[in-house]
Design a protein around this motif. Structure first.
Motif, PDB file in Angstrom:
ATOM      1  N   ASN A 181       0.706  -1.238   0.023  1.00 38.62           N
ATOM      2  CA  ASN A 181       0.067  -0.120  -0.136  1.00 38.62           C
ATOM      3  C   ASN A 181       0.784   1.311   0.014  1.00 38.62           C
ATOM      4  N   HIS A 182       0.384   2.421   0.093  1.00 36.85           N
ATOM      5  CA  HIS A 182       1.189   3.627   0.196  1.00 36.85           C
ATOM      6  C   HIS A 182       2.161   3.634   1.158  1.00 36.85           C
TER       7      HIS A 182
ATOM      8  N   TRP B 200       5.235   1.662   0.125  1.00 34.72           N
ATOM      9  CA  TRP B 200       6.129   2.276  -1.066  1.00 34.72           C
ATOM     10  C   TRP B 200       6.759   3.535  -0.383  1.00 34.72           C
ATOM     11  N   THR B 201       6.125   4.332   0.617  1.00 42.31           N
ATOM     12  CA  THR B 201       6.742   5.474   1.185  1.00 42.31           C
ATOM     13  C   THR B 201       7.837   5.092   1.890  1.00 42.31           C
TER      14      THR B 201
ATOM     15  N   MET C 270       5.592   3.303  -8.195  1.00 43.30           N
ATOM     16  CA  MET C 270       4.341   3.283  -7.631  1.00 43.30           C
ATOM     17  C   MET C 270       3.338   3.839  -8.610  1.00 43.30           C
TER      18      MET C 270
ATOM     19  N   ILE D 168      -1.019   2.631  -8.151  1.00 39.78           N
ATOM     20  CA  ILE D 168      -1.168   3.320  -6.810  1.00 39.78           C
ATOM     21  C   ILE D 168      -0.789   4.689  -6.971  1.00 39.78           C
TER      22      ILE D 168
ATOM     23  N   PRO E 228       0.587   7.954  -5.848  1.00 36.39           N
ATOM     24  CA  PRO E 228       1.056   8.417  -4.779  1.00 36.39           C
ATOM     25  C   PRO E 228       0.610   9.574  -3.893  1.00 36.39           C
ATOM     26  N   ASP E 229       0.471   9.538  -2.674  1.00 43.43           N
ATOM     27  CA  ASP E 229      -0.025  10.575  -1.960  1.00 43.43           C
ATOM     28  C   ASP E 229       0.765  11.545  -1.423  1.00 43.43           C
TER      29      ASP E 229
ATOM     30  N   ALA F 269       3.984  10.519   0.254  1.00 46.38           N
ATOM     31  CA  ALA F 269       4.833   9.857  -0.529  1.00 46.38           C
ATOM     32  C   ALA F 269       5.721  11.026  -1.366  1.00 46.38           C
TER      33      ALA F 269
END
Length: 858
Positions: free
Chosen positions: A549-550, A553-554, A576, A581, A583-584, A587
């Protein structure tokens, strides 16, 4: 009475034998059988036989015989054979699927004066039901409904003509109709059958048809169907809840309005729609329903409606307490669920003191026998103390819980372990975990994750990996030996030995552990800066069917950047994107932090622009990461870049610490001055102002002036600034002019400086302006050697000067052209004259200064 004609085919002759004289006539006169129609003769008491070649009723029209030729039956007479004959005849017609002929026969018999119930009692329900089943199988269910309507008008109940065979065929037909998605047709037919007193829930599964209506987002149809059921009030609530599960609040509200109009005040209905509002995240709508449909309509909710309303609004402690007061004012006693919700609201608001008071109150009520606390009560108060890092109080609650006879569940143990983990007490957390196992309570993945997180927060990374592998390795399950191996001689092992050597010596326990995505995220954080190990953990996660999930990856971006691989961290961000997904903000901010730490500032600002293109809103950490990216400014572009970020941050509603940015800009501005002693003097004077006033106005002024294009006339607005702040703004504009000059943009006009607006009869304003004027004059003339001329003050009479709004260069030049001389007309006594004070730096002196000092800018 009316005469009637029966139109039949060969297969419609009843099985019962005709009367003797009719049988004799049948054998003696065969030609009469082939005639098209036979009326019942009034001179004969028995019906005539019917020709086998007669066409059906829908293909041949024939008028009724005259009234005088009608056969009359006396109900009290024993001669009932003609009625039985035609009852069998009608049954045979129905069996052959000729339901319209069946209805016409019944109509004629009843029209002749026969009692409908008596005629219906002579019909063969088994045979008629077979005919109904045949028509339904042929897809003629609508024709069946029409025949039922005709029969019902005669006084014969259609429900009494259908038995199990017909009902089974109707069930299968409705399954076919619903399977094809024709739910509206099914509801129409069900409404018709409901009018014939059929039991609807025996024909179709209520939950199945509601599910189809919800999938089609058709609340009107769902409510129509619910109205056919005897438990419609309950079905209304089910429909609303089903829409809520699909997060379709609009359809749920439509169903609520329809249900409200049909059922009147219904506490189940109010509770269902309030819970649905909470499920869909629209807590304000729940408040509106409470106010408009309950308070304004003077409807008193019950305890369950109040609990739902408080639970939906538990994030707002103030509103929750107001609802609780309303409940008390109505004299409704709070139950255990009510107090649990109040504790939940205190937990979300981090109000430990209020939660403690509520807990003491419910303990008192429990001691008096009014309430019985449940596991949720204890779990909630434990979580309150755990979040506040009050682990000792949390453990005290566990003792209260056990003494009250309530067994701690998995959630309770997880909260207790988390309370110790938050306080950094890893040893105590392990001890609680072992107590949990010994109490025969099965830990879940969340509980195990809390224990792993405690190890990571305490930087005990190897212990976290050993613990995880022991759970995944399927060892013999002895938790004592596992803990001994993990703790490697710490005090927890001593605790384990003490417990093992007691009456739990033979304890063996296995528990199923299924790692989650959160488990692997914690292990990735335990990799510290080992990128390849973290990447292997992510690959292992994927091999188990878990999706990163986020957070995954972060974390990988942060680890890669921590190892010094900036390009790799940015590439992970792109990967990512490619995996689907988005990135938020976390991230992107992490990737920008990696770039800043790696001195790749251009790359960091490019990521900032990219995240805005993808409509990802930056947060406070994002802005601070960019504003603190530089330790000094080397060019005008860098200053403009950071000031643009600063302005965007302020517009987004974030408060920033302006001191750091202000000091960097001061240093950049003072670069115009060559002498070091003058630079130090300016910096020390500026630092003294840090505690006196905020720096937002100063930074905004600088940002506005540095955004002017090279073609605009240089004009500086230093109104409402102190002497030191005015110095910084003037130096910032001069440095901008110098950098533009190096790039080939010369000064074409004089530079105007707006000192401020003072009134003729107010000396205080003039004193402040005079101080700023002297400081600016000293800077420009003594330190920089520029030619500065005062501009003749002008009186403004046509309009008042806005003391707050900045004045751009074009406005200044326009006003200078309009006001070359003072007005000779006397001013009104209601208006005081205002004076605009300005300075002018000549273009000639600016160009000389630029030529002389151009080599100073680096």
């Amino acid at each position: 009475m009316k005469d009637f004609v029966v139109i039949l085919g060969s297969s419609s002759i009843p099985n019962s034998p005709p009367p003797p004289n009719l049988r004799h006539r049948h054998h003696s006169s065969p030609n009469k059988i082939n005639s098209s129609f036979h009326k019942l003769s009034p001179s004969e008491n028995q019906p005539q036989p019917i020709s086998s070649s007669v066409p059906t009723s829908h293909s041949h029209q024939h008028p009724y015989p005259p009234l005088s030729s009608t056969v009359r039956w006396n109900p009290s007479s024993r001669r009932d054979f003609p009625l039985k004959y035609y009852a069998d005849l009608a049954s045979k017609l129905a069996e052959d699927g000729r339901l319209e002929d069946f209805a016409m026969t019944a109509d004629m018999v009843v029209a002749s004066g026969v009692n409908a119930l008596r005629f219906a009692s002579m019909l063969s329900v088994e045979i008629v039901s077979k005919g109904v089943a045949l028509s339904v199988r042929e897809g003629k269910v609508k024709n069946v409904v029409e025949v039922f309507k005709k029969v019902e008008k005669l006084g014969v109940a259609p429900l009494k003509l259908v038995n199990g065979i017909g009902l089974d065929s109707l069930k299968r037909e409705f399954q076919r109709i619903l399977g094809s998605g024709e739910v509206e047709e099914a509801v129409d037919l069900l409404e018709a059958l409901r009018g014939f007193q059929f039991t609807i829930k025996e024909l179709v599964n209520p939950s199945h048809i509601v599910k189809i209506c919800v999938d089609k987002r058709n609340p009107n149809l769902a409510i129509r169907y619910a109205c056919l059921l005897p438990h419609a009030r309950i079905m209304f609530c089910s429909i609303i809840c089903e829409f809520g599960k699909r997060r379709d609040l609009a359809s749920a509200l439509t169903a609520y309005e329809l249900s409200k109009n049909m059922s009147g005040p219904n506490m189940y209905l109010y509770r269902a729609i309030i819970d649905t509002c909470g499920l869909c995240g629209d807590y304000m709508k729940s408040r509106n329903i409470y106010q408009e449909d309950l308070v304004n309509q003077r409807v008193s909710p019950n305890i369950y409606v109040f609990n739902s309303l408080m639970n939906v609004n538990a994030h707002d402690l103030g509103y929750t307490l107001d609802v609780y007061k309303d409940m008390q004012n109505l004299g409704i006693a709070a139950d255990t669920a009510c107090y649990n919700i109040l504790l939940k609201a205190c937990c979300l608001a981090h109000r430990v003191d209020l939660a403690q008071d509520i807990y003491n109150e419910v303990k008192h009520l429990e001691s008096t026998g009014v309430l019985k606390l449940d596991a949720f009560t204890y779990c909630t108060i434990v979580k309150v103390f755990a979040d506040a890092r009050l682990w000792q109080k949390a453990l005290k609650i566990k003792e209260d819980m056990i003494s009250a006879g309530v067994t701690p569940n998995t959630v309770t143990w997880s909260s207790l372990i988390n309370s110790c983990a938050n306080a950094g007490l890893v040893v105590q957390a392990f001890q609680l975990f072992e107590e949990m196992i010994l109490s025969r309570c099965e830990p879940n993945s969340q509980c195990c994750n809390v224990l792993l997180h405690a190890c990571v927060e305490a930087s005990q990374y190897d212990r976290a990996f050993r613990l995880f592998r022991s759970w995944m390795g399927g060892q013999e399950g002895n938790i004592d030996s596992t803990l001994k191996q993990v703790n490697n001689g710490t005090s927890v092992s001593t605790v384990s030995n003490h417990i093992t050597n007691s009456h739990h010596h033979s304890f063996l326990k296995k528990f199923s552990f299924k790692p989650t995505t959160a488990t692997y995220n914690i292990l990735m954080k335990a990799c510290c800066t080992d990128y390849y190990r973290a990447k292997a953990i992510m690959d292992e996660m994927k091999s188990l069917g878990l999706s990163p999930n986020h957070v995954s990856w972060t974390t990988l971006i942060n680890i890669c950047g921590g190892s010094g691989n900036v390009e790799g961290a940015v590439q992970i961000l792109k990967t990512m994107h490619m995996t689907g997904i988005k990135p938020d903000v976390v991230a992107y901010t992490t990737a920008m932090k990696v770039c800043v730490e790696g001195k790749r500032l251009k790359l960091a600002f490019s990521l900032f622009e990219e995240m805005k293109r993808y409509r990802v809103q930056p947060n406070l950490v994002t802005y601070n990461t960019l504003l603190r990216a530089r330790s000094k400014y080397g060019s005008l572009h860098e200053v403009q870049q950071c000031l643009a970020v600063y302005q965007e941050m302020r517009k987004a509603g974030y408060e920033s610490n302006d001191i750091y940015l202000k000091e960097l800009i001061e240093e950049w501005c003072e670069g115009v001055i060559k002498e070091n002693n003058q630079k130090q003097e300016g910096l020390s004077a500026c630092k003294r102002t840090d505690l006196e006033r905020p720096h937002g106005l100063l930074l905004e002024k600088i940002a506005v002036h540095l955004q002017m294009s090279t073609t605009e006339s240089p004009a500086i607005d230093i109104r409402r600034l102190t002497k030191v702040e005015a110095r910084i703004v003037v130096l910032a504009v001069l440095r901008m002019i110098k950098e533009n000059y190096i790039q080939g943009h010369s000064v074409k006009d004089d530079m105007l400086i707006i000192l401020g607006v003072g009134e003729r009869y107010e000396e205080a304003a003039n004193v402040i302006i005079s101080g700023v004027k002297d400081a600016v004059m000293k800077l420009l003339q003594d330190e920089l050697g520029l030619e500065v001329l005062p501009v003749e003050p002008r009186v403004k009479k046509d309009r008042w000067v806005d003391l707050q709004a900045p004045i751009d260069a074009n406005t200044v030049l326009l006003e200078a052209a309009e006001n070359n001389s003072l007005s000779e007309k006397p001013l009104s006594s209601t208006r005081r004259p205002v004076i605009l004070q300005r300075l002018k730096v000549t273009r000639k002196s600016l160009n000389r200064w630029l030529q002389r000092r151009a080599d100073f800018i680096t």
